[in-house]
Motif scaffolding. Sequence first.
Motif, PDB file in Angstrom:
ATOM      1  N   PHE A  24     -18.330  37.840 -18.772  1.00  0.00           N
ATOM      2  CA  PHE A  24     -16.934  38.598 -19.389  1.00  0.00           C
ATOM      3  C   PHE A  24     -17.448  39.926 -19.541  1.00  0.00           C
ATOM      4  O   PHE A  24     -18.411  40.178 -20.041  1.00  0.00           O
ATOM      5  N   GLN A  25     -16.705  40.675 -18.761  1.00  0.00           N
ATOM      6  CA  GLN A  25     -16.730  41.990 -19.104  1.00  0.00           C
ATOM      7  C   GLN A  25     -15.870  42.517 -20.224  1.00  0.00           C
ATOM      8  O   GLN A  25     -14.519  42.324 -20.132  1.00  0.00           O
ATOM      9  N   THR A  34     -19.312  45.718 -22.253  1.00  0.00           N
ATOM     10  CA  THR A  34     -20.501  45.028 -22.324  1.00  0.00           C
ATOM     11  C   THR A  34     -20.341  43.813 -21.386  1.00  0.00           C
ATOM     12  O   THR A  34     -19.089  43.392 -21.382  1.00  0.00           O
ATOM     13  N   PHE A  35     -21.432  43.246 -20.987  1.00  0.00           N
ATOM     14  CA  PHE A  35     -21.364  42.098 -20.157  1.00  0.00           C
ATOM     15  C   PHE A  35     -21.842  40.791 -21.021  1.00  0.00           C
ATOM     16  O   PHE A  35     -22.821  40.773 -21.471  1.00  0.00           O
ATOM     17  N   LEU A  36     -20.998  39.640 -21.129  1.00  0.00           N
ATOM     18  CA  LEU A  36     -21.576  38.550 -21.911  1.00  0.00           C
ATOM     19  C   LEU A  36     -21.739  37.587 -21.138  1.00  0.00           C
ATOM     20  O   LEU A  36     -20.541  37.283 -20.096  1.00  0.00           O
ATOM     21  N   ASN A  37     -22.866  36.958 -20.873  1.00  0.00           N
ATOM     22  CA  ASN A  37     -23.186  35.899 -20.008  1.00  0.00           C
ATOM     23  C   ASN A  37     -22.609  34.488 -20.398  1.00  0.00           C
ATOM     24  O   ASN A  37     -22.712  34.248 -21.639  1.00  0.00           O
ATOM     25  N   THR A  38     -21.975  33.955 -19.405  1.00  0.00           N
ATOM     26  CA  THR A  38     -21.293  32.491 -19.703  1.00  0.00           C
ATOM     27  C   THR A  38     -22.216  31.573 -19.286  1.00  0.00           C
ATOM     28  O   THR A  38     -22.292  30.177 -19.715  1.00  0.00           O
ATOM     29  N   GLU A  39     -23.518  31.471 -18.658  1.00  0.00           N
ATOM     30  CA  GLU A  39     -24.513  30.846 -18.305  1.00  0.00           C
ATOM     31  C   GLU A  39     -23.988  29.698 -17.252  1.00  0.00           C
ATOM     32  O   GLU A  39     -24.394  28.781 -17.081  1.00  0.00           O
ATOM     33  N   ILE A  40     -22.948  30.173 -16.594  1.00  0.00           N
ATOM     34  CA  ILE A  40     -22.552  29.707 -15.428  1.00  0.00           C
ATOM     35  C   ILE A  40     -22.594  30.177 -14.188  1.00  0.00           C
ATOM     36  O   ILE A  40     -22.371  31.598 -13.920  1.00  0.00           O
ATOM     37  N   SER A  41     -23.372  29.526 -13.146  1.00  0.00           N
ATOM     38  CA  SER A  41     -23.669  30.575 -11.850  1.00  0.00           C
ATOM     39  C   SER A  41     -22.954  29.631 -10.768  1.00  0.00           C
ATOM     40  O   SER A  41     -23.244  28.237 -10.560  1.00  0.00           O
ATOM     41  N   ILE A  42     -22.337  30.443  -9.737  1.00  0.00           N
ATOM     42  CA  ILE A  42     -22.052  30.105  -8.553  1.00  0.00           C
ATOM     43  C   ILE A  42     -22.245  30.882  -7.231  1.00  0.00           C
ATOM     44  O   ILE A  42     -22.506  32.072  -7.686  1.00  0.00           O
ATOM     45  N   PRO A  43     -22.379  30.710  -6.165  1.00  0.00           N
ATOM     46  CA  PRO A  43     -22.235  31.626  -4.987  1.00  0.00           C
ATOM     47  C   PRO A  43     -20.934  32.525  -5.048  1.00  0.00           C
ATOM     48  O   PRO A  43     -19.956  32.098  -5.313  1.00  0.00           O
ATOM     49  N   PRO A  44     -21.241  33.779  -5.135  1.00  0.00           N
ATOM     50  CA  PRO A  44     -20.141  34.780  -5.271  1.00  0.00           C
ATOM     51  C   PRO A  44     -18.986  34.766  -4.375  1.00  0.00           C
ATOM     52  O   PRO A  44     -18.025  35.244  -4.502  1.00  0.00           O
ATOM     53  N   GLU A  45     -19.308  34.187  -3.098  1.00  0.00           N
ATOM     54  CA  GLU A  45     -18.260  33.935  -1.973  1.00  0.00           C
ATOM     55  C   GLU A  45     -17.206  32.994  -2.427  1.00  0.00           C
ATOM     56  O   GLU A  45     -16.134  32.869  -1.870  1.00  0.00           O
TER      57      GLU A  45
END
Length: 75
Positions: A24-25, A34-45
């Motif tokens: 989250f920006q 500030t960038f807040l990490n959601t701890e969720i990751s996916i391929p950007p595409e």
Amino acid sequence: MRLPIKPLCEQKRVRSDGTSMIFFQYCYDADHKTFLNTEISIPPEWWNRQQLCVKENLPPDYGNPEKINEELDRQ
């Protein structure tokens, strides 16, 4: 009024496994972010930049897109 918070999944932040974290920006003024990490990751595409959500055709290896989008809304 637009909220100063938006989710991002950027191509420039790709990790070695091919995924990128969703952040989250938070912009509290024009010069400070500030960038807040959601701890969720996916391929950007598989990130929809216009609608700011995970695309519906995300491969099942990375999770359920509906549940990921619900979690992002919750956060």
